[in-house]
Design a protein around this motif. Structure first.
Motif: not given
Ligand code: 6PG
Length: 242
Positions: A210-217
């Protein structure tokens, strides 16, 4: 690959088995096992199991080298210290040479601690590729891992191996390894347990970014394997794990 376990105990036992098998393989192939430990609560039981038979007698502790994926900038004796947790649960209970345990100097000023840890890592790996044989990581319910928090400038880091970060709302600083170094690993295993992680795990593993990066990605080993060790509660919203 996602491995679902009945509960934290089964997950921890599987993680201890992975640690032991990776250690034996690495020592046989390269004469040493270089592992990056995670902080937080989830890995604690894995570390406790490794300090007990059968794992204590299986792991070639004389050839094990331990680093941390992140550390809170507190003194070594502070209950918030990740290194303190690992020492009490594991490292003080196994015959690993003390000079092969490499904690972050959490009591130093954060920037100095980060720079010193990067220098230590670069000296340790010297001419070899900076490739951990095994990295354990946890996952926060906001998608953070190590101390790579949403919105942190450290998520953009492409060169440096360490960074200074702060958990939103938390006064203390942290030193964290950055994704470029973590992604050099031969094997990264996330250890995720509890219903509180179900939503973020489902978002991470089963929805497009999504627009807000999940750091674990950011954690995608370049030439390595990525494993998810999750318990049934954390996996409860996963479609693929049913
Ligand atoms: C830390 C960890 C952090 C942790 C997650 C999950 O220093 O706290 O590096 O990334 O792995 O916050 O923590 P729990 O395992 O306690 O849920």
């Amino acid at each position: 690959m996602i491995c679902v376990y009945a509960d934290l105990d089964a997950l921890s036992r599987a993680a201890a088995e992975l640690f032991a098998s990776q250690a034996l393989k690495a020592v046989k192939e390269r004469g040493r096992f270089v592992v990056l430990l995670a902080g937080g609560e989830t890995p604690r039981h894995t570390y406790e199991l490794l300090a007990e038979e059968p794992f204590r007698g299986l792991v070639p502790w004389e050839e094990v080298h331990v680093f941390w994926g992140d550390e809170r900038c507190v003194s070594a004796g502070d209950p918030r210290s990740n290194a303190r947790m690992a020492r009490l649960a594991l490292l003080d209970r196994v015959p690993i040479p003390p000079e092969q345990i490499h904690p972050v100097a959490g009591a130093r000023p954060p920037r100095q601690a980060a720079e010193e840890y990067e220098a230590l890592l670069r000296a340790f790996f010297a001419t070899a590729p900076p490739r951990f044989d095994l990295i354990f990581l946890g996952l926060g319910d906001d998608g953070h891992t190590a101390s790579l928090f949403p919105g942190s400038a450290a998520l953009e880091e492409r060169e440096r191996w360490t960074a200074v970060t702060q958990r939103p709302g938390d006064a203390i600083h942290r030193v964290t390894l950055t994704a470029p170094l973590i992604n050099q690993a031969a094997l990264v295993a996330f250890l995720v347990a509890g219903g509180g992680k179900a939503a973020v795990l489902s978002e991470l593993l089963e929805t497009p970014p999504g627009p807000d990066l999940l750091p674990a990605r950011l954690i995608r080993p370049v030439k390595g394997e990525l494993l998810w060790f999750v318990d049934r509660e954390a996996a409860s919203l996963l479609v693929q794990a049913r």
